[in-house]
Design a protein around this motif. Structure first.
Motif: not given
Length: 321
Positions: A223-227, A256-269
């Motif tokens: 899974i993480w390899f595919l990511y 990207g992994s850290l940023a995606i938790s800041l907004t809904n699904g990482g939108i914008g950030v």
């Protein structure tokens, strides 16, 4: 403050932040950067985008299959179609209400496969723990090979380590005291919380009862390899993207992994975080933003399309439930 207001703020604030960041990234760009961004996105090489989408779908399918490894020791054999659709429906819910996807996912499996909610939710927590370990492992690998670049990006954002450790110790102490109070209390609410916690604990412990432990480990690594590969192949969609090395890919993956938790699904950030990291590797801002938007857009499209279809087909394919 009213609980309904708090719940509304948890939805509105991250979404508002995402919308603001989209506006800000466009408003702060020059006219040439805007034109370049539009050109790069509209002329993206679709073959690589489709490949990234396929890799994303395979990773979701592998995650659903891995989930079944945790449910089987509890005595539940869940159909792969149901676990996959519950997973995708949960991802879609997260786009609207952050952190709601895990509850939706556990609830759907409880509804259509008769798995007790607290047990299925416990297995999801187990997954999250394993995934956190994998993310930390990738961060560690990235620090080894790209330490200077990653630390320069995160340097101003990291909290004071002494304060962080202090808050962590205080949190642990409070947690220990609360657990002792719950164990001794005869209050009906405390008893319900205790019973719920025991169910969660049973779900978490399922990872130690796995009959096919190596299968679980394989799917986790897969899974993480595919990511990471999803990040890698998108670089070929924009001009100059082929110059992005593997080290830069790892750093963008972490950011990207850290940023995606800041907004809904990482939108914008998410696209902004990607472009900021790539600037450190002398990749033009417009190329970095295009890379980020194409990657975010393609994977979000998967979530929206397959999540919506899952909500639609789950009751159809489980008419007897």
């Amino acid at each position: 403050m009213n609980s309904k207001i708090i719940k509304a703020l948890k939805i509105i604030l991250p979404l508002s932040l995402g919308v603001f960041l989209i506006w800000y990234s466009l408003a702060s760009a020059t006219e040439k950067e805007k034109q370049d961004l539009l050109h790069y996105i509209s002329n993206a090489k679709l073959g690589w985008v489709v490949l990234s989408i396929c890799l994303g779908l395979i990773s979701h399918l592998s995650r659903a299959y891995r989930w079944n490894y945790l449910l089987k020791p509890l005595g539940y054999s869940v159909r792969l179609s149901n676990s996959f659709m519950a997973l995708m429906a949960g991802y879609l819910a997260n786009l609207g209400i952050p952190r709601s996807g895990e509850l939706i996912r556990a609830g759907l499996v409880s509804t259509y496969e008769d798995v007790p909610f607290k047990k299925s939710f416990g297995t999801i927590i187990s997954e999250r723990i394993v995934d956190l370990i994998m993310l930390c492992l990738i961060i560690a690998i990235t620090l080894v090979f790209e330490s200077e670049t990653l630390l320069s990006y995160l340097g101003d954002k990291l909290a004071n380590p002494i304060m962080t450790v202090g808050f962590l110790i205080i949190g642990i102490l409070i947690g220990v005291v609360l657990l002792k109070l719950l164990k001794r209390s005869s209050n009906p609410f405390a008893i319900r919380v205790r019973n719920f916690g025991e169910g969660l604990l049973e779900g978490i412990k399922s990872i130690y009862k796995l009959k096919n432990r190596w299968g679980f480990i394989f799917h986790t690594i897969f899974i993480w390899f595919l990511y990471v590969v999803m990040f890698y192949v998108i670089k070929f969609t924009v001009p100059g993207g082929s110059e992005i090395g593997m080290g830069a890919i790892l750093v963008t993956f972490v950011a990207g992994s850290l940023a995606i938790s800041l907004t809904n699904g990482g939108i914008g950030v998410f696209p902004i975080a990607i472009s900021v990291v790539l600037l450190l590797y002398n990749i033009d801002k417009s190329i970095g933003l295009a890379y980020g938007w194409i990657l975010w857009g393609s994977q979000t499209a998967i979530t929206i399309i397959f999540g919506a279809l899952s909500f639609l087909f789950l009751p159809v394919l489980n008419r007897n439930k």
